[in-house]
Design a protein around this motif. Structure first.
Motif, mmCIF file in Angstrom:
data_model
loop_
_atom_site.group_PDB
_atom_site.id
_atom_site.type_symbol
_atom_site.label_atom_id
_atom_site.label_comp_id
_atom_site.label_asym_id
_atom_site.label_seq_id
_atom_site.Cartn_x
_atom_site.Cartn_y
_atom_site.Cartn_z
ATOM 1 N N VAL A 1 0.848 -1.185 0.000
ATOM 2 C CA VAL A 1 0.000 0.000 0.000
ATOM 3 C C VAL A 1 0.885 1.237 0.000
ATOM 4 N N VAL A 2 0.577 2.163 -0.897
ATOM 5 C CA VAL A 2 1.288 3.440 -0.962
ATOM 6 C C VAL A 2 0.546 4.430 -0.070
ATOM 7 N N VAL A 3 1.263 5.037 0.858
ATOM 8 C CA VAL A 3 0.593 5.885 1.847
ATOM 9 C C VAL A 3 1.514 7.018 2.285
ATOM 10 N N SER A 4 0.940 8.186 2.531
ATOM 11 C CA SER A 4 1.689 9.318 3.072
ATOM 12 C C SER A 4 1.617 9.277 4.601
ATOM 13 N N LYS A 5 2.454 10.058 5.249
ATOM 14 C CA LYS A 5 2.444 10.110 6.712
ATOM 15 C C LYS A 5 1.071 10.511 7.239
ATOM 16 N N ARG A 6 0.389 11.339 6.470
ATOM 17 C CA ARG A 6 -0.926 11.835 6.895
ATOM 18 C C ARG A 6 -1.924 10.708 7.111
ATOM 19 N N PHE A 7 -1.847 9.642 6.289
ATOM 20 C CA PHE A 7 -2.831 8.568 6.352
ATOM 21 C C PHE A 7 -2.315 7.294 7.011
ATOM 22 N N THR A 8 -1.087 7.300 7.469
ATOM 23 C CA THR A 8 -0.509 6.093 8.070
ATOM 24 C C THR A 8 -1.323 5.602 9.258
ATOM 25 N N SER A 9 -1.825 6.505 10.069
ATOM 26 C CA SER A 9 -2.575 6.125 11.267
ATOM 27 C C SER A 9 -3.908 5.454 10.950
ATOM 28 N N LEU A 10 -4.381 5.556 9.705
ATOM 29 C CA LEU A 10 -5.652 4.946 9.316
ATOM 30 C C LEU A 10 -5.507 3.464 8.982
ATOM 31 N N ARG B 1 4.208 -1.299 3.391
ATOM 32 C CA ARG B 1 3.919 0.111 3.151
ATOM 33 C C ARG B 1 5.009 0.737 2.291
ATOM 34 N N ILE B 2 4.581 1.519 1.314
ATOM 35 C CA ILE B 2 5.494 2.246 0.432
ATOM 36 C C ILE B 2 5.229 3.737 0.612
ATOM 37 N N ALA B 3 6.255 4.508 0.921
ATOM 38 C CA ALA B 3 6.098 5.953 1.094
ATOM 39 C C ALA B 3 5.781 6.606 -0.240
ATOM 40 N N VAL B 4 4.887 7.583 -0.223
ATOM 41 C CA VAL B 4 4.462 8.226 -1.464
ATOM 42 C C VAL B 4 5.543 9.142 -2.038
ATOM 43 N N ALA B 5 6.455 9.596 -1.200
ATOM 44 C CA ALA B 5 7.548 10.463 -1.660
ATOM 45 C C ALA B 5 8.890 9.911 -1.181
ATOM 46 N N PRO B 6 9.915 10.103 -2.010
ATOM 47 C CA PRO B 6 9.961 10.740 -3.328
ATOM 48 C C PRO B 6 9.172 9.932 -4.373
ATOM 49 N N VAL B 7 8.529 10.628 -5.283
ATOM 50 C CA VAL B 7 7.597 9.992 -6.214
ATOM 51 C C VAL B 7 8.287 8.978 -7.116
ATOM 52 N N GLN B 8 9.457 9.316 -7.645
ATOM 53 C CA GLN B 8 10.128 8.390 -8.557
ATOM 54 C C GLN B 8 10.514 7.089 -7.855
ATOM 55 N N GLU B 9 10.958 7.179 -6.618
ATOM 56 C CA GLU B 9 11.284 5.974 -5.859
ATOM 57 C C GLU B 9 10.021 5.169 -5.573
ATOM 58 N N MET B 10 8.934 5.857 -5.307
ATOM 59 C CA MET B 10 7.657 5.184 -5.078
ATOM 60 C C MET B 10 7.230 4.401 -6.312
ATOM 61 N N LEU B 11 7.357 5.001 -7.497
ATOM 62 C CA LEU B 11 6.948 4.337 -8.732
ATOM 63 C C LEU B 11 7.760 3.064 -8.983
ATOM 64 N N VAL B 12 9.042 3.117 -8.679
ATOM 65 C CA VAL B 12 9.884 1.928 -8.843
ATOM 66 C C VAL B 12 9.439 0.831 -7.879
ATOM 67 N N ALA B 13 9.149 1.218 -6.624
ATOM 68 C CA ALA B 13 8.717 0.242 -5.618
ATOM 69 C C ALA B 13 7.366 -0.364 -5.980
ATOM 70 N N VAL B 14 6.464 0.448 -6.520
ATOM 71 C CA VAL B 14 5.152 -0.052 -6.928
ATOM 72 C C VAL B 14 5.289 -1.039 -8.080
ATOM 73 N N ALA B 15 6.118 -0.702 -9.067
ATOM 74 C CA ALA B 15 6.331 -1.602 -10.202
ATOM 75 C C ALA B 15 6.860 -2.949 -9.722
ATOM 76 N N ASP B 16 7.737 -2.938 -8.735
ATOM 77 C CA ASP B 16 8.283 -4.178 -8.179
ATOM 78 C C ASP B 16 7.198 -4.961 -7.440
ATOM 79 N N ALA B 17 6.367 -4.247 -6.640
ATOM 80 C CA ALA B 17 5.317 -4.912 -5.866
ATOM 81 C C ALA B 17 4.245 -5.518 -6.767
ATOM 82 N N LEU B 18 3.996 -4.896 -7.904
ATOM 83 C CA LEU B 18 2.980 -5.401 -8.828
ATOM 84 C C LEU B 18 3.360 -6.744 -9.437
ATOM 85 N N GLN B 19 4.623 -7.124 -9.325
ATOM 86 C CA GLN B 19 5.046 -8.427 -9.833
ATOM 87 C C GLN B 19 4.501 -9.577 -8.995
ATOM 88 N N THR B 20 4.115 -9.259 -7.751
ATOM 89 C CA THR B 20 3.638 -10.321 -6.850
ATOM 90 C C THR B 20 2.177 -10.173 -6.439
#
Length: 266
Positions: A28-37, A45-64
């Motif tokens: 799940v991609v989440v900012s600090k604002r929504f972590t408590s939810l 958990r994948i941090a939403v920023a920096p955005v480019q690093e987030m996109l790489v992490a999401v692409a990797d997670a989508l493999q599974t």
């Protein structure tokens, strides 16, 4: 390929359908604002920023497996939605929007917004703020920690005083909605001077209103008497008409007129 599920969040709780969907996601991609939810036990958990690093992490997670993204309000309205579509393709992204910040702010202000000018300064360079705000009767601004309501009000104050427009300065009305949809929601209204002297939380929307005279002037074809100039130092009507014709200006764009005259061409 697995899918992305992008949920807009409005308020202080996740929608039940979002909670159920989360159980089948690998990340799940989440900012600090929504972590408590989020539940304590859940997907990676994948941090939403920096955005480019987030996109790489999401692409990797989508493999599974599937990945969820938690975003504020409507992800497709000045949000992360465009970035996700560009990176992963519309066929792999599903959106479930909540109420946008504009909708919440206009509800707080009791303001119809079908004729509202929207200006996002969130994570963007402001450019000429006064030039983007002052020509309009109603402007709603997405602010951030750098472009805060007090700073924006101070810039408008400085600009109007620079040109001696004290009359207009006193007629501009400002409203700010902070922390909308939460227990800390707060509304502030007042003059530019009051707003410039007030400090606000990072989550807010700013509305600038003013009454402008009705102008029925044409886009092109202004006569000499309709343009402010000094001692007749203005290109004559016939010459201006030929120049504008030959320029073949597009409907949108920026044209620079570099000269020392009255600016009658630009």
């Amino acid at each position: 390929m697995s899918e992305l599920f992008v949920y807009g969040i409005s308020g202080e709780a996740l929608p039940p359908v979002c909670v159920r969907q989360l159980e089948s996601c690998t990340a799940v991609v989440v900012s600090k604002r929504f972590t408590s939810l989020l539940p304590e036990q859940g997907p990676r958990r994948i941090a939403v920023a920096p955005v480019q690093e987030m996109l790489v992490a999401v692409a990797d997670a989508l493999q599974t497996g599937d990945v969820m993204v938690l975003a504020s309000g409507d992800p497709l309205f000045y949000g992360i939605g465009r970035t996700l579509i560009d990176r992963f393709g519309p066929e792999n992204v599903n959106f479930y929007p909540a109420l946008s910040a504009v909708q919440l702010a206009c509800a707080c202000f009791k303001l119809p917004w079908d004729d509202l000018v929207l200006l996002s300064l969130h994570g963007r360079e402001p450019g000429s703020l006064a030039g983007r705000i002052l020509p309009h009767t109603k402007v709603m601004l997405f602010t951030d920690h750098r472009n805060s309501p007090d700073r924006i009000a101070a810039i408008l104050l400085q600009t109007l005083r620079k040109y001696g427009d004290e009359k207009r300065l006193g007629k501009i009305r400002v409203r700010v909605a902070e922390n909308m949809g939460t227990g800390d929601e707060k509304l502030t209204s007042g003059s530019l001077t009051k707003i410039a002297a007030t400090r606000f939380g990072p989550l807010n929307m700013m509305l600038v209103e003013q009454d402008l005279p009705v102008m029925n002037l044409p886009v092109f074809g202004l006569q000499e008497g309709e343009i402010i100039h000094s001692r007749g130092l203005i290109t004559k009507d016939e010459i201006r008409a030929v120049i504008l014709h030959c320029l073949r200006l597009p409907a949108r764009g920026v044209f620079w007129d570099v000269g020392g005259g009255s600016g009658s061409i630009s």
